[in-house]
Design a protein around this motif. Structure first.
Motif, mmCIF file in Angstrom:
data_model
loop_
_atom_site.group_PDB
_atom_site.id
_atom_site.type_symbol
_atom_site.label_atom_id
_atom_site.label_comp_id
_atom_site.label_asym_id
_atom_site.label_seq_id
_atom_site.Cartn_x
_atom_site.Cartn_y
_atom_site.Cartn_z
ATOM 1 N N ILE A 261 0.840 -1.195 0.000
ATOM 2 C CA ILE A 261 0.000 0.000 0.000
ATOM 3 C C ILE A 261 0.876 1.247 0.000
ATOM 4 O O ILE A 261 0.654 2.182 -0.767
ATOM 5 C CB ILE A 261 -0.951 -0.003 1.213
ATOM 6 C CG1 ILE A 261 -1.937 -1.160 1.086
ATOM 7 C CG2 ILE A 261 -1.670 1.325 1.354
ATOM 8 C CD1 ILE A 261 -2.733 -1.447 2.330
ATOM 9 N N ILE A 262 1.883 1.269 0.829
ATOM 10 C CA ILE A 262 2.763 2.425 0.917
ATOM 11 C C ILE A 262 3.553 2.598 -0.374
ATOM 12 O O ILE A 262 3.663 3.707 -0.889
ATOM 13 C CB ILE A 262 3.696 2.307 2.139
ATOM 14 C CG1 ILE A 262 2.861 2.418 3.412
ATOM 15 C CG2 ILE A 262 4.792 3.367 2.096
ATOM 16 C CD1 ILE A 262 3.608 2.155 4.688
ATOM 17 N N PHE A 263 4.095 1.515 -0.932
ATOM 18 C CA PHE A 263 4.881 1.607 -2.159
ATOM 19 C C PHE A 263 4.062 2.236 -3.278
ATOM 20 O O PHE A 263 4.507 3.177 -3.930
ATOM 21 C CB PHE A 263 5.411 0.236 -2.586
ATOM 22 C CG PHE A 263 6.085 0.264 -3.926
ATOM 23 C CD1 PHE A 263 7.332 0.839 -4.081
ATOM 24 C CD2 PHE A 263 5.460 -0.274 -5.041
ATOM 25 C CE1 PHE A 263 7.954 0.891 -5.327
ATOM 26 C CE2 PHE A 263 6.073 -0.238 -6.281
ATOM 27 C CZ PHE A 263 7.319 0.344 -6.421
ATOM 28 N N ALA B 292 2.805 -0.790 -17.021
ATOM 29 C CA ALA B 292 3.491 -1.378 -15.864
ATOM 30 C C ALA B 292 3.526 -0.395 -14.701
ATOM 31 O O ALA B 292 3.283 -0.775 -13.548
ATOM 32 C CB ALA B 292 4.904 -1.800 -16.244
ATOM 33 N N ILE B 293 3.796 0.875 -14.993
ATOM 34 C CA ILE B 293 3.802 1.903 -13.942
ATOM 35 C C ILE B 293 2.403 2.030 -13.349
ATOM 36 O O ILE B 293 2.231 2.082 -12.127
ATOM 37 C CB ILE B 293 4.287 3.266 -14.489
ATOM 38 C CG1 ILE B 293 5.727 3.172 -15.022
ATOM 39 C CG2 ILE B 293 4.147 4.358 -13.429
ATOM 40 C CD1 ILE B 293 6.779 2.861 -13.978
ATOM 41 N N SER B 294 1.401 2.055 -14.206
ATOM 42 C CA SER B 294 0.016 2.148 -13.744
ATOM 43 C C SER B 294 -0.334 0.983 -12.826
ATOM 44 O O SER B 294 -0.950 1.175 -11.766
ATOM 45 C CB SER B 294 -0.937 2.164 -14.945
ATOM 46 O OG SER B 294 -2.273 2.121 -14.508
ATOM 47 N N ASN C 135 -1.400 -3.609 -8.458
ATOM 48 C CA ASN C 135 -1.651 -4.840 -9.208
ATOM 49 C C ASN C 135 -0.396 -5.470 -9.781
ATOM 50 O O ASN C 135 -0.477 -6.473 -10.482
ATOM 51 C CB ASN C 135 -2.639 -4.552 -10.352
ATOM 52 C CG ASN C 135 -4.002 -4.202 -9.820
ATOM 53 O OD1 ASN C 135 -4.466 -4.797 -8.852
ATOM 54 N ND2 ASN C 135 -4.642 -3.229 -10.425
ATOM 55 N N ARG C 136 0.754 -4.862 -9.514
ATOM 56 C CA ARG C 136 2.016 -5.408 -9.998
ATOM 57 C C ARG C 136 3.100 -5.094 -8.986
ATOM 58 O O ARG C 136 3.164 -3.995 -8.442
ATOM 59 C CB ARG C 136 2.382 -4.787 -11.352
ATOM 60 C CG ARG C 136 3.714 -5.263 -11.884
ATOM 61 C CD ARG C 136 4.103 -4.555 -13.166
ATOM 62 N NE ARG C 136 5.476 -4.888 -13.507
ATOM 63 C CZ ARG C 136 5.888 -5.104 -14.738
ATOM 64 N NH1 ARG C 136 5.051 -5.017 -15.739
ATOM 65 N NH2 ARG C 136 7.143 -5.396 -14.978
ATOM 66 N N GLU C 137 3.963 -6.056 -8.775
ATOM 67 C CA GLU C 137 5.133 -5.831 -7.928
ATOM 68 C C GLU C 137 6.286 -5.423 -8.827
ATOM 69 O O GLU C 137 6.172 -5.443 -10.055
ATOM 70 C CB GLU C 137 5.467 -7.105 -7.161
ATOM 71 C CG GLU C 137 4.381 -7.500 -6.171
ATOM 72 C CD GLU C 137 4.691 -8.778 -5.422
ATOM 73 O OE1 GLU C 137 5.716 -9.419 -5.710
ATOM 74 O OE2 GLU C 137 3.894 -9.130 -4.543
ATOM 75 N N THR C 138 7.393 -5.065 -8.225
ATOM 76 C CA THR C 138 8.555 -4.696 -9.014
ATOM 77 C C THR C 138 9.756 -5.513 -8.575
ATOM 78 O O THR C 138 9.758 -6.120 -7.502
ATOM 79 C CB THR C 138 8.841 -3.180 -8.895
ATOM 80 O OG1 THR C 138 9.827 -2.825 -9.856
ATOM 81 C CG2 THR C 138 9.310 -2.801 -7.505
#
Length: 82
Positions: A5-7, A35-37, A43-46
């Motif tokens: 949530i914070i990220f 991907a940024i969105s 909805n996506r990790e990095t």
């Protein structure tokens, strides 16, 4: 998990403060606007690599991006600053 949530919130906040579109940020770190969105909506990790690239680009610590600390202070080498 709290860090997700914070990220996502911190990523969006930093991007907007820099007056960047998702496409522009993506081009800087090698990701698509989609991907940024997806990262900004949770909805996506990095990857670790992209996390470090984001921290370097925005001159903040990875701990700040992940919500481990509220101190955004950059502690990297000043030559690495984008």
């Amino acid at each position: 998990m709290k860090t997700e949530i914070i990220f996502k919130d911190r990523l969006k906040q930093l991007r907007k403060q820099a007056k960047l579109q998702q496409k522009e940020l993506g081009e800087q770190i090698g990701l698509s606007a989609n991907a940024i969105s997806m990262m900004e909506t949770g909805n996506r990790e990095t990857s670790f690599e992209k996390l470090v690239m984001l921290a370097e680009y925005f001159h903040v610590s990875t701990d700040y991006l992940l919500g481990v600390t509220d101190d955004p202070a950059w502690r990297g080498n000043s030559e690495e600053m984008a």
